[in-house]
Design a protein around this motif. Sequence first.
Motif, PDB file in Angstrom:
ATOM      1  N   GLY A 240       0.656  -1.278  -0.109  1.00  0.00           N
ATOM      2  CA  GLY A 240      -0.185  -0.103   0.029  1.00  0.00           C
ATOM      3  C   GLY A 240       0.588   1.363   0.152  1.00  0.00           C
ATOM      4  N   GLY A 241       2.100   1.142   0.205  1.00  0.00           N
ATOM      5  CA  GLY A 241       2.991   2.397   0.065  1.00  0.00           C
ATOM      6  C   GLY A 241       3.062   3.010  -1.142  1.00  0.00           C
ATOM      7  N   GLN A 242       3.134   4.143  -0.856  1.00  0.00           N
ATOM      8  CA  GLN A 242       3.183   5.102  -2.480  1.00  0.00           C
ATOM      9  C   GLN A 242       4.356   6.075  -2.213  1.00  0.00           C
ATOM     10  N   VAL A 243       5.154   6.359  -2.898  1.00  0.00           N
ATOM     11  CA  VAL A 243       6.568   7.182  -2.874  1.00  0.00           C
ATOM     12  C   VAL A 243       6.705   8.129  -3.930  1.00  0.00           C
ATOM     13  N   HIS A 244       6.842   9.320  -4.035  1.00  0.00           N
ATOM     14  CA  HIS A 244       7.373  10.237  -5.074  1.00  0.00           C
ATOM     15  C   HIS A 244       8.906  10.662  -4.729  1.00  0.00           C
ATOM     16  N   LEU A 245       9.867  10.375  -5.660  1.00  0.00           N
ATOM     17  CA  LEU A 245      10.946  10.847  -5.320  1.00  0.00           C
ATOM     18  C   LEU A 245      11.288  12.108  -6.440  1.00  0.00           C
ATOM     19  N   PHE A 246      12.235  13.179  -6.195  1.00  0.00           N
ATOM     20  CA  PHE A 246      12.523  14.073  -7.031  1.00  0.00           C
ATOM     21  C   PHE A 246      14.019  14.223  -7.241  1.00  0.00           C
ATOM     22  N   VAL A 247      14.332  13.982  -8.248  1.00  0.00           N
ATOM     23  CA  VAL A 247      16.070  13.669  -8.607  1.00  0.00           C
ATOM     24  C   VAL A 247      16.542  14.439  -9.731  1.00  0.00           C
ATOM     25  N   THR A 248      17.848  14.818  -9.597  1.00  0.00           N
ATOM     26  CA  THR A 248      18.570  15.446 -10.682  1.00  0.00           C
ATOM     27  C   THR A 248      19.319  14.590 -11.378  1.00  0.00           C
ATOM     28  N   GLY A 249      19.999  15.067 -12.489  1.00  0.00           N
ATOM     29  CA  GLY A 249      20.658  13.991 -13.473  1.00  0.00           C
ATOM     30  C   GLY A 249      19.685  13.561 -14.728  1.00  0.00           C
ATOM     31  N   PRO A 250      20.279  12.459 -15.449  1.00  0.00           N
ATOM     32  CA  PRO A 250      19.759  12.217 -16.706  1.00  0.00           C
ATOM     33  C   PRO A 250      18.283  11.626 -16.418  1.00  0.00           C
ATOM     34  N   ALA A 251      17.422  11.777 -17.412  1.00  0.00           N
ATOM     35  CA  ALA A 251      15.904  11.210 -17.222  1.00  0.00           C
ATOM     36  C   ALA A 251      16.114   9.771 -17.093  1.00  0.00           C
ATOM     37  N   ARG A 252      16.946   9.291 -18.096  1.00  0.00           N
ATOM     38  CA  ARG A 252      17.300   7.835 -18.254  1.00  0.00           C
ATOM     39  C   ARG A 252      17.059   6.983 -16.823  1.00  0.00           C
ATOM     40  N   SER A 253      18.210   7.569 -16.086  1.00  0.00           N
ATOM     41  CA  SER A 253      18.575   6.939 -14.837  1.00  0.00           C
ATOM     42  C   SER A 253      17.438   7.140 -13.803  1.00  0.00           C
ATOM     43  N   ALA A 254      16.436   8.280 -14.082  1.00  0.00           N
ATOM     44  CA  ALA A 254      15.343   8.405 -13.073  1.00  0.00           C
ATOM     45  C   ALA A 254      14.243   7.308 -13.611  1.00  0.00           C
ATOM     46  N   LYS A 255      14.221   7.214 -14.865  1.00  0.00           N
ATOM     47  CA  LYS A 255      13.270   6.016 -15.444  1.00  0.00           C
ATOM     48  C   LYS A 255      13.566   4.660 -14.868  1.00  0.00           C
ATOM     49  N   GLU A 256      14.994   4.335 -14.872  1.00  0.00           N
ATOM     50  CA  GLU A 256      15.530   3.295 -14.326  1.00  0.00           C
ATOM     51  C   GLU A 256      15.210   2.812 -12.959  1.00  0.00           C
ATOM     52  N   LEU A 257      15.401   4.061 -12.275  1.00  0.00           N
ATOM     53  CA  LEU A 257      15.171   4.060 -10.661  1.00  0.00           C
ATOM     54  C   LEU A 257      13.837   3.523 -10.451  1.00  0.00           C
ATOM     55  N   ALA A 298       6.747   7.073  -8.195  1.00  0.00           N
ATOM     56  CA  ALA A 298       6.732   7.748  -8.943  1.00  0.00           C
ATOM     57  C   ALA A 298       8.441   8.699  -9.137  1.00  0.00           C
ATOM     58  N   VAL A 299       9.119   8.662 -10.025  1.00  0.00           N
ATOM     59  CA  VAL A 299      10.294   9.585  -9.821  1.00  0.00           C
ATOM     60  C   VAL A 299      10.265  10.633 -10.916  1.00  0.00           C
ATOM     61  N   THR A 300      10.639  11.878 -10.478  1.00  0.00           N
ATOM     62  CA  THR A 300      10.639  13.136 -11.495  1.00  0.00           C
ATOM     63  C   THR A 300      11.824  13.473 -11.562  1.00  0.00           C
ATOM     64  N   ALA A 301      12.197  13.546 -12.784  1.00  0.00           N
ATOM     65  CA  ALA A 301      13.703  13.963 -12.991  1.00  0.00           C
ATOM     66  C   ALA A 301      13.462  15.543 -13.283  1.00  0.00           C
ATOM     67  N   LEU A 302      14.324  16.283 -12.292  1.00  0.00           N
ATOM     68  CA  LEU A 302      14.102  17.950 -12.367  1.00  0.00           C
ATOM     69  C   LEU A 302      14.650  18.501 -13.356  1.00  0.00           C
ATOM     70  N   ASP A 303      15.745  18.055 -14.034  1.00  0.00           N
ATOM     71  CA  ASP A 303      16.291  18.599 -14.976  1.00  0.00           C
ATOM     72  C   ASP A 303      15.623  18.530 -16.449  1.00  0.00           C
ATOM     73  N   SER A 304      14.618  17.455 -16.678  1.00  0.00           N
ATOM     74  CA  SER A 304      13.961  17.375 -17.763  1.00  0.00           C
ATOM     75  C   SER A 304      12.445  17.432 -17.674  1.00  0.00           C
ATOM     76  N   GLY A 305      11.906  17.541 -16.478  1.00  0.00           N
ATOM     77  CA  GLY A 305      10.518  17.778 -15.930  1.00  0.00           C
ATOM     78  C   GLY A 305       9.700  16.243 -16.248  1.00  0.00           C
ATOM     79  N   ASP A 306      10.238  15.197 -16.522  1.00  0.00           N
ATOM     80  CA  ASP A 306       9.597  13.937 -16.911  1.00  0.00           C
ATOM     81  C   ASP A 306       9.305  13.442 -15.498  1.00  0.00           C
ATOM     82  N   THR A 307       8.241  12.776 -15.519  1.00  0.00           N
ATOM     83  CA  THR A 307       7.857  11.825 -14.323  1.00  0.00           C
ATOM     84  C   THR A 307       7.593  10.365 -14.940  1.00  0.00           C
ATOM     85  N   PHE A 308       8.410   9.342 -14.086  1.00  0.00           N
ATOM     86  CA  PHE A 308       8.255   8.218 -14.409  1.00  0.00           C
ATOM     87  C   PHE A 308       7.490   7.352 -13.267  1.00  0.00           C
ATOM     88  N   ARG A 309       6.725   6.501 -13.610  1.00  0.00           N
ATOM     89  CA  ARG A 309       5.692   5.715 -12.593  1.00  0.00           C
ATOM     90  C   ARG A 309       5.929   4.304 -12.916  1.00  0.00           C
TER      91      ARG A 309
END
Length: 327
Positions: A240-257, A298-309
């Motif tokens: 039931g847990g939900q987490v939203h992380l905001f990260v710097t750096g490449p969007a690709r690694s945010a997606k992998e995370l 959900a992980v948001t890549a701050l440098d690109s504005g993309d969010t991956f779920r």
Amino acid sequence: MDLQATPSARLSLNARAGELADVMIRDAARLRVGLARSPQGATFIDCGHRHPGSHEAGLRLAAICMGGLAEASLVPSRSGPLPWTVMVRTSQPWLACLASQYAGWHLDGPHGLPLMGSGPARVLARRESLFDEITHREDPGRAVLVLEGEVPPTPRLAQDAAEACGVTPERMTVLHARTGSLAGMVQIAARVLECAVQKARLMGFDLSRLSDAIGTAPVGVVHPDTRIAMGRANDAIIYGGQVHLFVTGPARSAKELAEGLPSRTSADWGQGFSDVYDAAGHDFARIDGGFFSPAEVAVTALDSGDTFRAGTSDPARLSGATGAPSP
């Protein structure tokens, strides 16, 4: 990985947690927590052993666990069988969750029963290999330790912990609660971010890229049996847990995370935590570390504005955490 952010040098987790503990002492009667002092001078705040504690005490306990670097609140659940959810927010995710909240310091309680130690006292004791990576240090002016387990700590344990932290017992504050108490169940739900940050670490993600983090997890219903309570509390995070992380750096690694973080990536997913715990011989070290993670990420890549779920909550698997009597 060297986890040392520039602002951390100006943050004393123990001083911040100590201020919060002092407010708990002032509000002890309202929070239904007990106060005691050891013969050596250590302060004990009983949030759920011999004293009943409360949900509010659990929220305070969670904030202290995170060194005063996060806020925890109780909000209505959006869906699922558990009506209440803990929401946690922090702008210092790795420092709050790993340097302070992570329950990595294992101590022996009375009769050899284990007590899991968390809180900023760990930064001073540095008894875990994790601190080979975390270089944040602070002066041992005061130590604040949070203990979870079946039995309350003894004066001798507090004295030993104070020595490990390099402080006198008079500068040692120990907060403690049973897993299945009101405060215990709340403070475990508040570990939803800790679970995500630790799994990101196990995945090799550069935690210095973590900027902000928000997480929620339902609060499992209390139970006097520690095994059952532990199962309810962990199932609430895993399913039931939900987490939203905001990260710097490449969007690709945010997606992998995002793709690697949800609990369903573990081979143990689909089982109740109590069953997995039993199969591991009640040894946390034998449980897949990837199982201790939120259901939905959900992980948001701050440098690109993309969010991956990735992942999804599974409220149906939380039915055992409700405490509903058998028909």
